[in-house]
Design a protein around this motif. Sequence first.
Motif, PDB file in Angstrom:
ATOM      1  N   SER A  76       0.747  -1.214  -0.012  1.00 41.63           N
ATOM      2  CA  SER A  76      -0.072  -0.125  -0.020  1.00 41.63           C
ATOM      3  C   SER A  76       0.689   1.236  -0.053  1.00 41.63           C
ATOM      4  CB  SER A  76      -1.037  -0.013   1.342  1.00 41.63           C
ATOM      5  OG  SER A  76      -0.325   0.094   2.375  1.00 41.63           O
ATOM      6  N   GLY A 201       1.344  -1.961  -6.167  1.00 44.65           N
ATOM      7  CA  GLY A 201       1.793  -0.796  -5.471  1.00 44.65           C
ATOM      8  C   GLY A 201       2.606  -0.167  -5.691  1.00 44.65           C
ATOM      9  N   ASP A 213      -4.227  -0.437   2.001  1.00 46.59           N
ATOM     10  CA  ASP A 213      -4.939  -1.694   1.820  1.00 46.59           C
ATOM     11  C   ASP A 213      -6.054  -1.705   2.451  1.00 46.59           C
ATOM     12  OD1 ASP A 213      -3.450  -1.689   4.129  1.00 46.59           O
ATOM     13  OD2 ASP A 213      -3.005  -3.987   3.982  1.00 46.59           O
ATOM     14  N   LEU A 269      -6.093  -3.200  -2.788  1.00 45.46           N
ATOM     15  CA  LEU A 269      -5.346  -1.645  -2.669  1.00 45.46           C
ATOM     16  C   LEU A 269      -6.609  -0.881  -2.964  1.00 45.46           C
ATOM     17  CD1 LEU A 269      -1.951  -1.651  -4.018  1.00 45.46           C
ATOM     18  CD2 LEU A 269      -2.655  -2.066  -1.687  1.00 45.46           C
TER      19      LEU A 269
END
Length: 324
Positions: A76, A201, A213, A269
């Motif tokens: 993330s 990511g 996330d 995500l």
Amino acid sequence: MSLPGEFELIRRYFAPLAGPGSLKLTDDAAVVDLQPGRSLVATTDTVIAGVHFLADDPPDLIARKALRVNLSDLASMGAEPLGYLLVTALPAGIDENWVAQFSRGLAQDQAEFSISLLGGDTAFTPGPLSLTITALGQVERGKALLRSGAKPGDRVYLSGTIGDSAFGLKLAKGEPLTLSPSEKSSLLDRYRLPQPRLGLGRRLIGVASAAMDVSDGFAADLGHICQASRVGALVEAAKLPVSPALRSVLEAGEASLVEVATGGDDYELLFTAPAAVELLLGRIATELALPLTAVGEIRREPGVIVLDQNGRAVELGPGGYRHF
Ligand SMILES: [Mg+2]
């Protein structure tokens, strides 16, 4: 069967997992080299039997999920994983076979994500089994994806599908759902073995304006992005991406889109991006074979508003769960 002592457990099961930076777990601390121009990204997470997982879940899957939720936090931020530290507190009743299966799970995911164990601690506890993993990663200096960059007019995106894990947990607890065996196992897999979106990511650096996330649930986590960015969001529940298995649960009337929006444990995500990068995101989705779905828009007015399937706006408290 009783457990061997701490040093013997480390020698048999944890030392074989150790990588180069760990100095084979024989020194006092690990030494990790960073590439020039990169920042260290660190995250840690504790899971406790009976709280975060079921004590009789398979040990290899407990290990892999504990590792993966940390890797998801690195994903993330747009970071590339370097390795991890592991603290285990083992209660009476855990035998050597359990530890062997647990370490096999870690070995499997180390191979999958090209990482290794850097260090940790093994202790015995009168309380429940507890595991703490600290994952380390690196990212280009100043480029980490943060929660604070969402701007009014940005679109809100989700990777993959959400809600599966929440319903997988219901199945794991024995709740009946009208599903085929293969649909059931697909939901259980999502609960037991999240997929950290590390590749996504990395690709979102310089593309997404904010990211995190999904662990608390989509609506609550979007609230976190909005709070950090001092904005609000308008989302259409009908656009939330759901898997075919969860679609059947919805169609059978055994789930609502609200539960999908608030379920949690998805480890997809959630990110925002300006409309100008729509085509680029389409290419990234194709490249990674991972759907990226626009579900709403960032706006100036604070708060997350989810419109239900009847177009009814229901305000969700900032950062909190609210079932409606
Ligand atoms: Mg997180």
